[in-house]
Design a protein around this motif. Structure first.
Motif, mmCIF file in Angstrom:
data_model
loop_
_atom_site.group_PDB
_atom_site.id
_atom_site.type_symbol
_atom_site.label_atom_id
_atom_site.label_comp_id
_atom_site.label_asym_id
_atom_site.label_seq_id
_atom_site.Cartn_x
_atom_site.Cartn_y
_atom_site.Cartn_z
ATOM 1 N N GLU A 226 44.480 -6.841 44.229
ATOM 2 C CA GLU A 226 43.084 -6.410 44.303
ATOM 3 C C GLU A 226 42.948 -4.917 44.045
ATOM 4 O O GLU A 226 41.992 -4.472 43.406
ATOM 5 C CB GLU A 226 42.521 -6.729 45.687
ATOM 6 C CG GLU A 226 42.329 -8.204 45.986
ATOM 7 C CD GLU A 226 41.780 -8.421 47.386
ATOM 8 O OE1 GLU A 226 41.155 -7.478 47.926
ATOM 9 O OE2 GLU A 226 41.977 -9.514 47.936
ATOM 10 N N MET A 227 43.888 -4.122 44.558
ATOM 11 C CA MET A 227 43.772 -2.665 44.484
ATOM 12 C C MET A 227 44.272 -2.093 43.157
ATOM 13 O O MET A 227 43.887 -0.980 42.784
ATOM 14 C CB MET A 227 44.577 -2.029 45.617
ATOM 15 C CG MET A 227 44.082 -2.345 47.002
ATOM 16 S SD MET A 227 45.114 -1.579 48.288
ATOM 17 C CE MET A 227 44.840 0.179 47.960
ATOM 18 N N LEU B 182 46.853 -8.280 48.190
ATOM 19 C CA LEU B 182 46.174 -7.017 48.426
ATOM 20 C C LEU B 182 46.421 -6.039 47.280
ATOM 21 O O LEU B 182 45.489 -5.407 46.765
ATOM 22 C CB LEU B 182 46.665 -6.422 49.742
ATOM 23 C CG LEU B 182 46.167 -5.031 50.111
ATOM 24 C CD1 LEU B 182 44.664 -5.041 50.338
ATOM 25 C CD2 LEU B 182 46.893 -4.518 51.357
ATOM 26 N N ARG C 249 40.479 0.063 42.805
ATOM 27 C CA ARG C 249 39.449 -0.365 43.736
ATOM 28 C C ARG C 249 39.709 0.264 45.104
ATOM 29 O O ARG C 249 40.776 0.109 45.682
ATOM 30 C CB ARG C 249 39.459 -1.888 43.861
ATOM 31 C CG ARG C 249 38.469 -2.433 44.883
ATOM 32 C CD ARG C 249 38.563 -3.938 44.959
ATOM 33 N NE ARG C 249 37.715 -4.459 46.015
ATOM 34 C CZ ARG C 249 37.645 -5.742 46.333
ATOM 35 N NH1 ARG C 249 38.381 -6.632 45.688
ATOM 36 N NH2 ARG C 249 36.852 -6.149 47.310
ATOM 37 N N SER C 250 38.709 0.979 45.608
ATOM 38 C CA SER C 250 38.859 1.639 46.904
ATOM 39 C C SER C 250 38.796 0.615 48.028
ATOM 40 O O SER C 250 37.933 -0.261 48.054
ATOM 41 C CB SER C 250 37.749 2.679 47.092
ATOM 42 O OG SER C 250 37.827 3.263 48.371
ATOM 43 N N LYS C 251 39.736 0.718 48.964
ATOM 44 C CA LYS C 251 39.748 -0.118 50.158
ATOM 45 C C LYS C 251 40.084 0.782 51.342
ATOM 46 O O LYS C 251 41.249 0.913 51.725
ATOM 47 C CB LYS C 251 40.757 -1.264 50.038
ATOM 48 C CG LYS C 251 40.424 -2.281 48.962
ATOM 49 C CD LYS C 251 41.461 -3.376 48.888
ATOM 50 C CE LYS C 251 41.349 -4.376 50.010
ATOM 51 N NZ LYS C 251 40.133 -5.208 49.935
ATOM 52 N N ASN D 102 40.260 7.284 43.617
ATOM 53 C CA ASN D 102 39.212 6.271 43.700
ATOM 54 C C ASN D 102 37.825 6.807 43.378
ATOM 55 O O ASN D 102 36.824 6.138 43.634
ATOM 56 C CB ASN D 102 39.179 5.657 45.118
ATOM 57 C CG ASN D 102 40.407 4.842 45.452
ATOM 58 O OD1 ASN D 102 40.755 4.703 46.607
ATOM 59 N ND2 ASN D 102 41.081 4.304 44.447
ATOM 60 N N ASP E 142 45.404 4.410 46.222
ATOM 61 C CA ASP E 142 44.273 4.611 47.111
ATOM 62 C C ASP E 142 43.729 5.999 46.812
ATOM 63 O O ASP E 142 44.025 6.580 45.763
ATOM 64 C CB ASP E 142 44.659 4.407 48.586
ATOM 65 C CG ASP E 142 45.677 5.428 49.092
ATOM 66 O OD1 ASP E 142 46.041 6.356 48.334
ATOM 67 O OD2 ASP E 142 46.106 5.297 50.252
ATOM 68 N N THR F 55 34.364 -5.135 60.694
ATOM 69 C CA THR F 55 33.873 -5.168 59.314
ATOM 70 C C THR F 55 33.416 -6.546 58.886
ATOM 71 O O THR F 55 33.082 -6.765 57.724
ATOM 72 C CB THR F 55 34.977 -4.688 58.352
ATOM 73 O OG1 THR F 55 36.132 -5.554 58.509
ATOM 74 C CG2 THR F 55 35.376 -3.261 58.645
ATOM 75 N N SER G 21 43.714 3.406 54.799
ATOM 76 C CA SER G 21 43.764 2.552 53.624
ATOM 77 C C SER G 21 45.006 1.681 53.763
ATOM 78 O O SER G 21 45.858 1.968 54.605
ATOM 79 C CB SER G 21 43.813 3.370 52.329
ATOM 80 O OG SER G 21 45.142 3.553 51.885
#
Length: 358
Positions: free
Chosen positions: A98-99, A95, A242-244, A201, A122, A356, A272
């Motif tokens: 990715e962020m 995770l 990357r926004s999550k 972000n 975030d 989602t 987040s």
């Protein structure tokens, strides 16, 4: 998992940007405390070096950090979260990969090079793992895993316009030093944000300026002398994160505050993997609240309780005499993949996350 919100409450608040009224925290407290500690002991000040030393330090740093490139943010932040809460599992590491990013350039000032080995963010919170390398022959104090406020000045600006941005509250945690007595220390530096402040972000290029690094070992834990590394280091933070996020509809969830006997309404909620942001409303004679009583219930049965936040309150849309509002952000002690959350408990109300997968 337990929230330790005291990390935020003990922070040094950024007062460079005026926001809605909230609890006042003096930005001079940290500087006064730092200078008091420095004056109680003999201190060594690392003076500016020749440009050749700076170039040599930069070259040494680039070669020294090359090995880190085989790791992503997940592995590079694992040792930090192990100190703060618990080791990361493979899902949490993936995770953060990715962020976050490892694509950040070093900065050299007065012969001292600071390299951001990895960063993750975030909307509200930004984490930087920093490697500090002084010129060869300089002995830096062994800071252990000390938590402190380390930079005497922090400035965040919009790169294009130069506008000063509200960065929130700072925190730093030193990482264990594998080779004490040398010219290198590593730490994780965090900027905890709040509603109305900077959004990491939003795609806007930002430049972070860090000035004068204070290395002050705790009294009684080290025989090392305190040291100030003078300089200003700048880092371009350009479209890196990357926004999550997940918007959750609280559908008017309410709870009874037992202390004031007032009904508190959860107006909005955004998750987040690093934090939760929320808005509460309540009668004007009931707040502000210290305990927000948000509980994240995970599918494995573990819980995360939010009983504090970094934020501010003000009159709501109805103005004075209507319901008051509180806008808050709470950072988690450890990243939480959102798919692991089953629901959020607010008093007797269970709030389920949107599907989602469709």
């Amino acid at each position: 998992m337990k929230m330790r919100i005291s990390d935020l409450l003990d922070g040094w608040e950024d007062c460079s940007v005026e926001l809605s009224p909230g609890p006042e925290v003096s930005p001079e407290r940290i500087r006064e405390r730092t200078m008091k500690l420095l004056h109680t002991k003999p201190r060594h000040r690392l003076l500016p070096r020749l440009a050749a030393c700076a170039a040599l330090a930069a070259a040494l740093t680039i070669s020294a950090v090359a090995a880190y490139q085989i790791w992503g943010p997940g592995n590079l932040f694992d040792s930090f979260f192990t100190i703060e809460s618990a080791p990361l599992d493979e899902g949490q590491k993936a995770l953060l990969d990715e962020m976050g990013t490892t694509d950040l350039a070093p900065s050299t000032s007065n012969g001292i090079t600071i390299t951001p080995l990895a960063s993750v963010a975030d909307a509200y919170n930004c984490y930087l793992r920093l490697r500090v390398e002084a010129p060869e022959g300089t002995v830096l104090p062994d800071m252990g895993t000390q938590e402190d406020h380390v930079f005497l000045d922090v400035d965040l600006r919009d790169t294009a316009t130069g506008e000063r941005l509200d960065w929130g509250v700072q925190k730093a945690r030193f990482l264990p030093d594998r080779t004490p007595g040398d010219n290198v220390v590593e730490l994780v530096f965090i900027l905890y944000g709040r509603p109305g402040g900077v959004n990491w972000n939003d795609g806007v290029s930002k430049t972070l300026y860090l000035t004068d690094l204070a290395l002050i070992p705790r009294e009684g834990t080290s025989g090392e002398e305190p040291m100030i590394l003078e300089g200003t280091w700048s880092f371009a933070l350009d479209h890196l994160y990357r926004s999550k996020i997940l918007e959750v509809d609280p559908a008017g969830a309410v709870r009874l505050d037992t202390e004031t006997q007032a009904m508190v309404t959860l107006e909005s909620l955004t998750l987040s993997p690093l934090s939760v942001s929320f808005t509460l409303s309540y009668p004007p004679d009931a707040g502000p609240f210290v305990h927000y009583e948000l509980v994240l219930v995970c599918k494995d049965g573990s819980t995360v309780t939010i009983n504090g936040a970094n934020g501010y309150g003000d009159p709501g849309p109805d103005g004075p005499g209507g319901r008051d509002y509180f806008y808050g952000v709470s950072a988690f002690d450890i990243p939480i993949p959102l798919e692991r959350i089953d629901h959020i408990q607010f008093g007797d109300c269970s709030i389920f996350l949107p599907d989602t997968t469709q």
